[in-house]
Design a protein around this motif. Structure first.
Motif, PDB file in Angstrom:
ATOM      1  N   SER A 223      -6.609  -3.895   1.053  1.00 50.18           N
ATOM      2  CA  SER A 223      -6.545  -2.447   0.808  1.00 50.18           C
ATOM      3  C   SER A 223      -7.155  -2.177  -0.558  1.00 50.18           C
ATOM      4  O   SER A 223      -6.565  -2.527  -1.589  1.00 50.18           O
ATOM      5  CB  SER A 223      -5.094  -1.962   0.857  1.00 50.18           C
TER       6      SER A 223
ATOM      7  N   ARG B  93     -10.574   5.471  -0.422  1.00 51.11           N
ATOM      8  CA  ARG B  93     -10.140   4.209   0.174  1.00 51.11           C
ATOM      9  C   ARG B  93     -11.314   3.562   0.901  1.00 51.11           C
ATOM     10  O   ARG B  93     -11.995   4.205   1.702  1.00 51.11           O
ATOM     11  CB  ARG B  93      -9.006   4.420   1.180  1.00 51.11           C
TER      12      ARG B  93
ATOM     13  N   TYR C 291      -8.981   0.627  -3.162  1.00 51.38           N
ATOM     14  CA  TYR C 291      -9.213   2.021  -3.531  1.00 51.38           C
ATOM     15  C   TYR C 291     -10.165   2.078  -4.718  1.00 51.38           C
ATOM     16  O   TYR C 291     -10.229   1.138  -5.513  1.00 51.38           O
ATOM     17  CB  TYR C 291      -7.896   2.704  -3.912  1.00 51.38           C
TER      18      TYR C 291
ATOM     19  N   GLU D 294       0.812  -1.211   0.000  1.00 54.87           N
ATOM     20  CA  GLU D 294       0.000   0.000   0.000  1.00 54.87           C
ATOM     21  C   GLU D 294       0.851   1.268   0.000  1.00 54.87           C
ATOM     22  O   GLU D 294       0.546   2.228  -0.717  1.00 54.87           O
ATOM     23  CB  GLU D 294      -0.962   0.015   1.188  1.00 54.87           C
TER      24      GLU D 294
END
Length: 240
Positions: A71, A64, A73, A37
């Motif tokens: 993670s 996000r 986005y 990330e």
């Protein structure tokens, strides 16, 4: 810029206000590799700087996802018409392509691209206020699209009558995988979510009575085959 970003599987979740006219929203969900990330963020920053240094004109927002695995986005932008997808005149994007290839793509596990059309007849007047830093997004797959849209229209009409405007912006997904429709509710911050307000069904019940509310709720639920929701926070450093 758009053709370049399509090629790289990175398409710009901001909504440029289109007033009461319908517009198209580009959304690319980016699943970042585990442990990558920080590198992904630095790569996007580098690409953004290059784009600005070369006087690029296009705008985008990076969000996000708060909940869920990994993670994730979402990068977004809007188009007034489909014809904008034919354009390939973004010189700044072309000059900065290598930044995406070298500094962003190596840190991406997968991407999922979709296009959605706004539904102004059931949405708030301003799709995304300028002070929006958080959005709550509710997605649905429908088993009966007509019944679903009828229920949404009735609910939206009741909210607009009670509060002067709708609270959210509805979108119809234009093919692809995932939801058929989704609605985005904007907030200035997490604290705004603590504000005590009547729910949409409570508002409808006050205007139309319990029996009609129960019937509409049943109609809505019967038209939805599955649903899910997430919150997204705006990363201003990665947005333009």
């Amino acid at each position: 810029m758009r053709k370049l970003l399509y090629l790289l599987l990175l398409l710009p979740f901001v909504v440029v206000s289109q007033g009461n006219e319908s517009f198209l929203l580009n959304l690319t969900e980016i699943n970042v590799k585990q442990g990558h990330e920080a590198q992904f963020i630095e790569g996007v920053k580098s690409w953004k700087k290059c784009y600005q240094d070369n006087e690029g004109k296009n705008k985008w927002n990076m969000w996000r996802r708060v909940q869920g695995e990994g993670s994730v986005y979402t990068l977004t932008s809007s188009m007034a018409k489909w014809a904008e997808m034919d354009e390939d005149n973004d010189i700044a994007g072309q000059k900065c392509r290598i930044k995406v290839v070298d500094l962003i793509r190596p840190h991406i596990k997968s991407t999922n691209y979709n296009i959605a059309r706004s539904m102004p007849e059931v949405s708030r007047t301003t799709p995304m206020p300028e002070d929006t830093k958080l959005v709550w997004v509710y997605n649905v797959k429908t088993s009966n699209s007509d019944s679903f849209k009828e229920a949404v229209k009735e609910i939206s009409t009741a909210i607009k009558k009670a509060e002067g405007d709708s609270r959210a912006t509805w979108y119809n997904v234009q093919g692809g995988q995932g939801s058929d429709y989704f609605v985005a509710v904007p907030y200035k911050n997490f604290a705004e979510m603590d504000v005590d307000r009547d729910g949409v069904w409570k508002i409808y019940e006050k205007a139309n009575g319990k029996a009609k509310t129960d019937a509409l709720r049943a109609k809505f639920r019967a038209s939805v085959s599955s649903d899910w929701s997430y919150m997204y926070t705006l990363n201003e450093e990665l947005s333009n």
